[in-house]
Design a protein around this motif. Structure first.
Motif, PDB file in Angstrom:
ATOM      1  N   UNK A  40      -0.905   3.136   7.913  1.00 23.37           N
ATOM      2  CA  UNK A  40       0.158   3.973   7.353  1.00 23.37           C
ATOM      3  C   UNK A  40       0.570   3.390   6.003  1.00 23.37           C
ATOM      4  N   UNK A  41       1.495   4.052   5.323  1.00 26.70           N
ATOM      5  CA  UNK A  41       1.850   3.649   3.966  1.00 26.70           C
ATOM      6  C   UNK A  41       2.398   2.232   3.910  1.00 26.70           C
ATOM      7  N   UNK A  42       3.267   1.885   4.858  1.00 23.01           N
ATOM      8  CA  UNK A  42       3.845   0.536   4.862  1.00 23.01           C
ATOM      9  C   UNK A  42       2.785  -0.527   5.125  1.00 23.01           C
ATOM     10  N   UNK A  43       1.884  -0.248   6.070  1.00 21.28           N
ATOM     11  CA  UNK A  43       0.812  -1.199   6.379  1.00 21.28           C
ATOM     12  C   UNK A  43      -0.101  -1.392   5.173  1.00 21.28           C
ATOM     13  N   UNK A  44      -0.422  -0.285   4.511  1.00 20.10           N
ATOM     14  CA  UNK A  44      -1.303  -0.361   3.332  1.00 20.10           C
ATOM     15  C   UNK A  44      -0.636  -1.164   2.217  1.00 20.10           C
ATOM     16  N   UNK A  45       0.640  -0.904   1.981  1.00 20.87           N
ATOM     17  CA  UNK A  45       1.351  -1.612   0.908  1.00 20.87           C
ATOM     18  C   UNK A  45       1.452  -3.107   1.203  1.00 20.87           C
ATOM     19  N   UNK A  46       1.681  -3.447   2.482  1.00 17.32           N
ATOM     20  CA  UNK A  46       1.739  -4.867   2.849  1.00 17.32           C
ATOM     21  C   UNK A  46       0.399  -5.549   2.607  1.00 17.32           C
TER      22      UNK A  46
END
Length: 320
Positions: free
Chosen positions: A128-134
């Motif tokens: 998801x977006x948060x996982x990708x950004x991390x």
């Protein structure tokens, strides 16, 4: 400042005050002088960390005050040294596990005739977006590292990384997630099972790498996590360990993680040379545990946990 907050604040003790505090709590100095204990606390260790091992000792009430039973300063010192050597050993073994996880993955992907780029892109698309950004931030933090800047700076888009570069620049945690992704992709039940074992290995590796104490609380029932079935089955093959002992010792979260890491190293590493080196290091550690057995003859908690680890090492890592 509230009265409750004031009560929680403890003053910083001088080394002399630390010694007096230990004596008040029942700690003796039979096998090491107070002067040498002060020197140890000044040059080799610090009060908070050293005294954390007292959790492994029982207390009794004397004149309305609880003091420790049969606890000498030298016992705390010995446990701290054993713990340090265990941490170094766990880091070494976990580095082996991380390396051969990469080797296994790359060989598997090659056998599947995968596109070495698409598999990375497909994995990233599951985040998801948060996982990708991390993950992106995790990688970009190493952009100026002399060890991996040449790999990271090849592409500005994570989805353009090849799998052989990707596994080199991600953390062990991300590698484990990618391992699970590949297990699902190829419907490999063994990999899905190993994923949970690897997560436990990562936990104890991180603790050891950050110099967290490992054996400062050996009491039973400190984890709500069940021991992996594969690990339990392997332990059950050791006839000298009863089912009752196995269940009790593996209910301690620290012992559970250490034994799980030993199991994973034993099962994952194909190199006989690496296995022999690991066995040699483990038996050196086992002998170090046994050096001061007399210290713990009256401490069933420490004695039985050390015996448990020694039996596992003897059975899983034989030396010529």
């Amino acid at each position: 400042m509230s009265v409750l907050l004031q009560e929680k604040i403890k003053p910083i003790l001088s080394v002399d005050e630390q010694i007096e505090k230990l004596k008040e709590n029942g700690v003796t100095f039979k096998y090491i002088s107070e002067e040498n204990a002060k020197k140890y606390l000044t040059e080799n260790n610090y009060y908070f960390k050293l005294t954390s091992y007292r959790k492994n000792f029982l207390k009794k009430e004397v004149d309305g005050k609880e003091i420790y039973i049969d606890l000498d300063f030298s016992y705390l010192q010995d446990l701290a040294i054993i713990d340090m050597e265990l941490r170094y050993l766990l880091v070494e073994l976990s580095l082996d596990i991380e390396h051969w996880t990469k080797v296994y993955l790359l060989n598997l992907i090659q056998r599947q005739n995968e596109d070495g780029y698409k598999i990375v892109s497909d994995f990233l698309n599951t985040l998801d977006e948060n996982q990708y950004n991390r993950l992106e931030n995790e990688i970009l933090r190493n952009k100026n590292s002399i060890y991996c800047e040449d790999l990271i700076n090849k592409h500005s888009d994570l989805k353009k990384y090849s799998v052989w570069i990707f596994v080199e620049i991600v953390s062990f945690g991300t590698l484990i997630s990618f391992y699970r992704f590949c297990g699902k992709r190829y419907n490999n039940k063994m990999m899905e099972n190993n994923h949970f074992i690897l997560k436990m290995c990562k936990s104890v590796r991180n603790a050891a790498a950050h110099s967290n104490c490992i054996i400062n609380d050996l009491n039973a029932n400190t984890t709500s996590l069940s021991t992996n079935y594969s690990v339990t089955k392997e332990l059950s093959n050791i006839k000298s360990i009863s089912k009752t002992t196995r269940i009790k010792k593996m209910s301690n979260g620290r012992i559970q993680q250490v034994v799980t890491l030993l199991y994973m190293h034993k099962k994952l590493i194909p190199s006989e040379g690496v296995k022999k080196n690991a066995a040699k290091r483990l038996h050196i550690f086992s002998n170090r545990i046994k050096r001061n057995n007399a210290y713990y003859v009256n401490n069933d908690l420490i004695k039985t946990n050390f015996d448990f680890l020694n039996v596992i090492i003897d059975n899983w890592y034989t030396v010529d």
